[in-house]
Design a protein around this motif. Sequence first.
Motif, PDB file in Angstrom:
ATOM      1  N   ILE A  78       0.850  -1.193   0.000  1.00 36.49           N
ATOM      2  CA  ILE A  78       0.000   0.000   0.000  1.00 36.49           C
ATOM      3  C   ILE A  78       0.881   1.238   0.000  1.00 36.49           C
ATOM      4  CG2 ILE A  78      -1.733   1.291   1.304  1.00 36.49           C
ATOM      5  CD1 ILE A  78      -2.615  -1.421   2.493  1.00 36.49           C
ATOM      6  N   GLU A  79       0.577   2.159  -0.902  1.00 35.54           N
ATOM      7  CA  GLU A  79       1.304   3.419  -0.933  1.00 35.54           C
ATOM      8  C   GLU A  79       1.192   4.109   0.423  1.00 35.54           C
ATOM      9  OE1 GLU A  79       1.366   7.666  -3.337  1.00 35.54           O
ATOM     10  OE2 GLU A  79       0.303   5.975  -4.208  1.00 35.54           O
ATOM     11  N   GLY A  80       2.320   4.624   0.906  1.00 33.39           N
ATOM     12  CA  GLY A  80       2.358   5.290   2.206  1.00 33.39           C
ATOM     13  C   GLY A  80       2.703   4.360   3.355  1.00 33.39           C
ATOM     14  N   GLU A  81       2.988   3.090   3.038  1.00 31.71           N
ATOM     15  CA  GLU A  81       3.310   2.128   4.093  1.00 31.71           C
ATOM     16  C   GLU A  81       4.649   1.445   3.830  1.00 31.71           C
ATOM     17  OE1 GLU A  81       0.161  -0.534   5.093  1.00 31.71           O
ATOM     18  OE2 GLU A  81      -1.255   1.096   5.412  1.00 31.71           O
ATOM     19  N   ALA A  82       5.116   0.724   4.836  1.00 33.34           N
ATOM     20  CA  ALA A  82       6.377  -0.016   4.777  1.00 33.34           C
ATOM     21  C   ALA A  82       6.098  -1.498   4.954  1.00 33.34           C
ATOM     22  CB  ALA A  82       7.314   0.471   5.877  1.00 33.34           C
TER      23      ALA A  82
ATOM     24  N   TRP B 275       7.094   2.589   0.458  1.00 32.46           N
ATOM     25  CA  TRP B 275       6.374   3.192  -0.663  1.00 32.46           C
ATOM     26  C   TRP B 275       5.898   4.560  -0.201  1.00 32.46           C
ATOM     27  CZ3 TRP B 275       2.224   0.226  -3.899  1.00 32.46           C
ATOM     28  CH2 TRP B 275       1.936   0.941  -5.065  1.00 32.46           C
ATOM     29  N   PRO B 276       6.750   5.583  -0.349  1.00 38.33           N
ATOM     30  CA  PRO B 276       6.391   6.921   0.112  1.00 38.33           C
ATOM     31  C   PRO B 276       5.161   7.451  -0.622  1.00 38.33           C
ATOM     32  CG  PRO B 276       8.722   6.795  -0.471  1.00 38.33           C
ATOM     33  CD  PRO B 276       8.071   5.536  -0.946  1.00 38.33           C
ATOM     34  N   GLU B 277       4.346   8.192   0.077  1.00 39.39           N
ATOM     35  CA  GLU B 277       3.166   8.800  -0.547  1.00 39.39           C
ATOM     36  C   GLU B 277       3.613   9.689  -1.700  1.00 39.39           C
ATOM     37  OE1 GLU B 277       1.233  10.743   2.714  1.00 39.39           O
ATOM     38  OE2 GLU B 277       0.489   8.850   3.524  1.00 39.39           O
ATOM     39  N   GLY B 278       3.043   9.457  -2.887  1.00 38.19           N
ATOM     40  CA  GLY B 278       3.381  10.234  -4.063  1.00 38.19           C
ATOM     41  C   GLY B 278       4.729   9.887  -4.665  1.00 38.19           C
ATOM     42  N   GLY B 279       5.355   8.821  -4.176  1.00 34.97           N
ATOM     43  CA  GLY B 279       6.683   8.435  -4.661  1.00 34.97           C
ATOM     44  C   GLY B 279       6.704   7.031  -5.222  1.00 34.97           C
ATOM     45  N   GLU B 280       7.906   6.552  -5.474  1.00 33.40           N
ATOM     46  CA  GLU B 280       8.110   5.221  -6.017  1.00 33.40           C
ATOM     47  C   GLU B 280       8.461   4.228  -4.930  1.00 33.40           C
ATOM     48  OE1 GLU B 280      11.048   5.258  -9.107  1.00 33.40           O
ATOM     49  OE2 GLU B 280      10.212   7.049 -10.036  1.00 33.40           O
ATOM     50  N   LEU B 281       8.103   2.982  -5.154  1.00 37.01           N
ATOM     51  CA  LEU B 281       8.457   1.894  -4.255  1.00 37.01           C
ATOM     52  C   LEU B 281       9.971   1.767  -4.202  1.00 37.01           C
ATOM     53  CD1 LEU B 281       7.307  -0.457  -2.549  1.00 37.01           C
ATOM     54  CD2 LEU B 281       7.407  -1.843  -4.623  1.00 37.01           C
ATOM     55  N   LYS B 282      10.540   1.653  -2.997  1.00 38.64           N
ATOM     56  CA  LYS B 282      11.982   1.567  -2.794  1.00 38.64           C
ATOM     57  C   LYS B 282      12.308   0.398  -1.878  1.00 38.64           C
ATOM     58  CE  LYS B 282      13.098   5.584  -4.706  1.00 38.64           C
ATOM     59  NZ  LYS B 282      14.141   5.822  -5.665  1.00 38.64           N
ATOM     60  N   ALA B 283      13.495  -0.171  -2.051  1.00 41.06           N
ATOM     61  CA  ALA B 283      13.993  -1.232  -1.181  1.00 41.06           C
ATOM     62  C   ALA B 283      15.296  -0.766  -0.543  1.00 41.06           C
ATOM     63  CB  ALA B 283      14.227  -2.514  -1.964  1.00 41.06           C
ATOM     64  N   PHE B 284      15.342  -0.812   0.779  1.00 42.51           N
ATOM     65  CA  PHE B 284      16.519  -0.387   1.521  1.00 42.51           C
ATOM     66  C   PHE B 284      16.972  -1.497   2.467  1.00 42.51           C
ATOM     67  CE2 PHE B 284      14.304   3.680   0.696  1.00 42.51           C
ATOM     68  CZ  PHE B 284      15.323   4.357   0.037  1.00 42.51           C
TER      69      PHE B 284
ATOM     70  N   PHE C 282       7.044   4.193   9.992  1.00 45.41           N
ATOM     71  CA  PHE C 282       7.046   4.888   8.712  1.00 45.41           C
ATOM     72  C   PHE C 282       5.768   5.696   8.611  1.00 45.41           C
ATOM     73  CE2 PHE C 282       6.421   4.880   3.980  1.00 45.41           C
ATOM     74  CZ  PHE C 282       7.496   5.713   3.688  1.00 45.41           C
ATOM     75  N   ASN C 283       5.903   7.012   8.422  1.00 44.78           N
ATOM     76  CA  ASN C 283       4.724   7.881   8.404  1.00 44.78           C
ATOM     77  C   ASN C 283       4.276   8.253   6.989  1.00 44.78           C
ATOM     78  OD1 ASN C 283       6.500   9.828   7.497  1.00 44.78           O
ATOM     79  ND2 ASN C 283       6.303  11.165   9.268  1.00 44.78           N
ATOM     80  N   GLY C 284       4.747   7.523   6.002  1.00 42.01           N
ATOM     81  CA  GLY C 284       4.396   7.825   4.621  1.00 42.01           C
ATOM     82  C   GLY C 284       5.478   8.613   3.906  1.00 42.01           C
ATOM     83  N   ARG C 285       6.414   9.154   4.641  1.00 40.01           N
ATOM     84  CA  ARG C 285       7.547   9.878   4.049  1.00 40.01           C
ATOM     85  C   ARG C 285       8.858   9.558   4.763  1.00 40.01           C
ATOM     86  NH1 ARG C 285       9.079  14.731   1.201  1.00 40.01           N
ATOM     87  NH2 ARG C 285      11.257  14.297   0.792  1.00 40.01           N
ATOM     88  N   TYR C 286       8.826   9.473   6.086  1.00 38.25           N
ATOM     89  CA  TYR C 286      10.043   9.264   6.859  1.00 38.25           C
ATOM     90  C   TYR C 286       9.966   7.984   7.684  1.00 38.25           C
ATOM     91  CZ  TYR C 286      10.954  14.086   5.610  1.00 38.25           C
ATOM     92  OH  TYR C 286      11.159  15.237   4.900  1.00 38.25           O
TER      93      TYR C 286
ATOM     94  N   GLY D  93      12.214   8.377   3.114  1.00 42.66           N
ATOM     95  CA  GLY D  93      11.754   7.186   2.414  1.00 42.66           C
ATOM     96  C   GLY D  93      11.933   7.230   0.914  1.00 42.66           C
ATOM     97  N   ARG D  94      12.234   8.399   0.360  1.00 43.69           N
ATOM     98  CA  ARG D  94      12.446   8.510  -1.079  1.00 43.69           C
ATOM     99  C   ARG D  94      13.908   8.309  -1.459  1.00 43.69           C
ATOM    100  NH1 ARG D  94       8.171  12.836  -3.319  1.00 43.69           N
ATOM    101  NH2 ARG D  94       6.518  12.297  -1.885  1.00 43.69           N
TER     102      ARG D  94
END
Length: 102
Positions: A13-17, A31-40, A56-60, A72-73
Motif C-alpha cells: 500500500i502506498e504510504g506504508e512499509a 512506498w512513500p506517498e506520491g513516490g516510487e516503491l523503494k527497497a533499503f 514509517f509515516n508515509g515519508r520518513y 523514504g524517497r
Amino acid sequence: MAYIPLCKLRNLIEGEAAPFNLDGREIMLLWPEGGELKAFDGLCPHQHIPFSRGVFNGRYLTCTAHDWVFDGRSGECRQGEECTLDSYPLRVVDGIVEIELA
C-alpha cells in the motif's frame, strides 16, 4: 546477480512499509506517498536495529531505538549521523515485486 521474487505488488500500500528477511538479509520496502516503491537495507546503520520495529509515516522512517530518521524517497538520514541507507534495485514483473541483492 539475478532478480528474486519478493511479494505481490497488490499486497503493498502506498504510504506504508513492509519488512522482509531474504537470504538472511533484512530488507525494508518503503512506498512513500506520491513516490516510487523503494527497497533499503532493513537495519539501522547506527546499531543495526531492525527497521521492522521502526515507524514509517508515509515519508520518513524512524528507528525507534534512538530516533534516527531516514527519508523514504532517498534513504538519506535526516536526524542522526550523516549517512544514507543502502538501496537495492527493484522491478515489477507481472504484478510481482522483484529485488536484486548485490
